[in-house]
Design an enzyme around this catalytic site. Structure first.
Site, mmCIF file in Angstrom:
data_model
loop_
_atom_site.group_PDB
_atom_site.id
_atom_site.type_symbol
_atom_site.label_atom_id
_atom_site.label_comp_id
_atom_site.label_asym_id
_atom_site.label_seq_id
_atom_site.Cartn_x
_atom_site.Cartn_y
_atom_site.Cartn_z
ATOM 1 N N THR A 61 9.561 -42.493 16.258
ATOM 2 C CA THR A 61 8.448 -41.861 15.561
ATOM 3 C C THR A 61 8.474 -40.354 15.833
ATOM 4 O O THR A 61 9.394 -39.860 16.508
ATOM 5 C CB THR A 61 7.108 -42.504 15.983
ATOM 6 O OG1 THR A 61 6.065 -42.007 15.140
ATOM 7 C CG2 THR A 61 6.755 -42.216 17.438
ATOM 8 N N LYS A 65 12.358 -38.366 14.453
ATOM 9 C CA LYS A 65 13.019 -39.130 13.399
ATOM 10 C C LYS A 65 14.249 -38.427 12.823
ATOM 11 O O LYS A 65 15.158 -39.085 12.311
ATOM 12 C CB LYS A 65 12.037 -39.431 12.256
ATOM 13 C CG LYS A 65 11.014 -40.505 12.590
ATOM 14 C CD LYS A 65 10.210 -40.878 11.360
ATOM 15 C CE LYS A 65 9.235 -42.000 11.660
ATOM 16 N NZ LYS A 65 8.537 -42.472 10.443
ATOM 17 N N ASN A 86 14.030 -44.360 11.592
ATOM 18 C CA ASN A 86 12.896 -44.909 12.340
ATOM 19 C C ASN A 86 13.241 -46.225 13.031
ATOM 20 O O ASN A 86 12.408 -46.810 13.713
ATOM 21 C CB ASN A 86 11.683 -45.123 11.413
ATOM 22 C CG ASN A 86 11.826 -46.351 10.531
ATOM 23 O OD1 ASN A 86 12.867 -46.545 9.903
ATOM 24 N ND2 ASN A 86 10.800 -47.170 10.475
#
Length: 249
Positions: A61, A65, A86
């Site tokens: 996150t 990313k 992700n």
């Protein structure tokens, strides 16, 4: 024990940890654990999977990313085109550890959006141009829906919020909030668009899932628009992650 985890910074309340641990308990999966790994610097990442061979996958996150891609050996088609990862699988052989990166945000968004689309939903406004918007733009390109990006500064041909008027709102029946505005605890915030021009022809989608109904969605609903938050998208991408990891166990 197989280890999975979420990397990012900062990591407070995590949907992912609660979701996966509940899933493991409900489905009596006793040999897999999921935890949070707060990494201020992405260069700390290799020490996790290189020093512990129980790691088989990660979620990623903000803010990592994109920067995590520097450690990835192979990318899925979606991750390559979106330019963000992700979900990661860790592959181990006798003398090598390799990582493959995926983007399941696009899958989650597309799968949750498409049941709501009608022929009139033929053009989109995307609010925000940060990392969260990348999977959304990819999805609209895949679906053949033209889009216009709205950001705070007039760069790369983007519109600014001040430029939005009745004609622009009316001609873009899909509006997606990719900004953090309205996220708990700042629930009194929302993107500054002219909501008075929203109608029952509009579909407003907010990537935020906490609160359940952001001020952005409240204002859309008050104008009789169809509204949807990001909770289903999150669940769909979480299940997609699990399928990817399981295939690697």
């Amino acid at each position: 024990m197989i280890k999975l985890g979420l990397i990012g910074f900062p990591l407070g309340h995590s949907f992912s940890k609660n979701y996966y641990l509940s899933k493991f308990e409900d489905e009596e999966i006793n040999d897999v654990n999921y935890d949070l790994y707060s990494l201020e610097n992405i260069n700390q990442f290799p020490s996790l999977f290189l020093n512990d061979n129980r790691f088989r996958g990660f979620n990623v996150t903000i803010p990592h990313k994109q920067t995590v891609m520097g450690f990835i050996d192979d990318l899925s088609i979606e991750a390559k085109e979106i330019g963000a990862v992700n979900c990661i699988t860790v592959h181990r052989s006798e003398d090598k550890v390799s990582l493959k990166g995926y983007n399941t945000d696009a899958f989650g968004f597309e799968t949750s959006l498409t049941p709501l689309l009608t022929p009139q939903h033929n053009r989109a406004l995307v609010l925000g141009n940060g990392g969260a918007a990348k999977a959304i733009l990819y999805t609209f390109e895949k679906l053949g829906i033209p889009y216009t990006i709205v950001s705070r500064s007039k760069t790369n041909g983007h519109l600014t919020y001040e430029q939005l008027n009745e004609d622009l709102i009316s001609s873009h029946p899909i509006i997606v909030n990719c900004t953090p505005l309205g996220t708990f605890p700042n629930i009194e915030e929302c993107p500054q668009i002219p909501y008075e021009y929203i109608s029952n022809r509009h579909l407003l989608y907010d990537l935020i899932y906490n609160p359940v109904e952001t001020l952005f969605l409240q204002k859309g609903r008050s104008q009789n628009a169809i509204t949807k938050n990001g909770h289903e998208m999150l669940i769909l991408q979480a299940e997609k992650n699990w399928q990817i990891w399981k295939d690697n166990f």
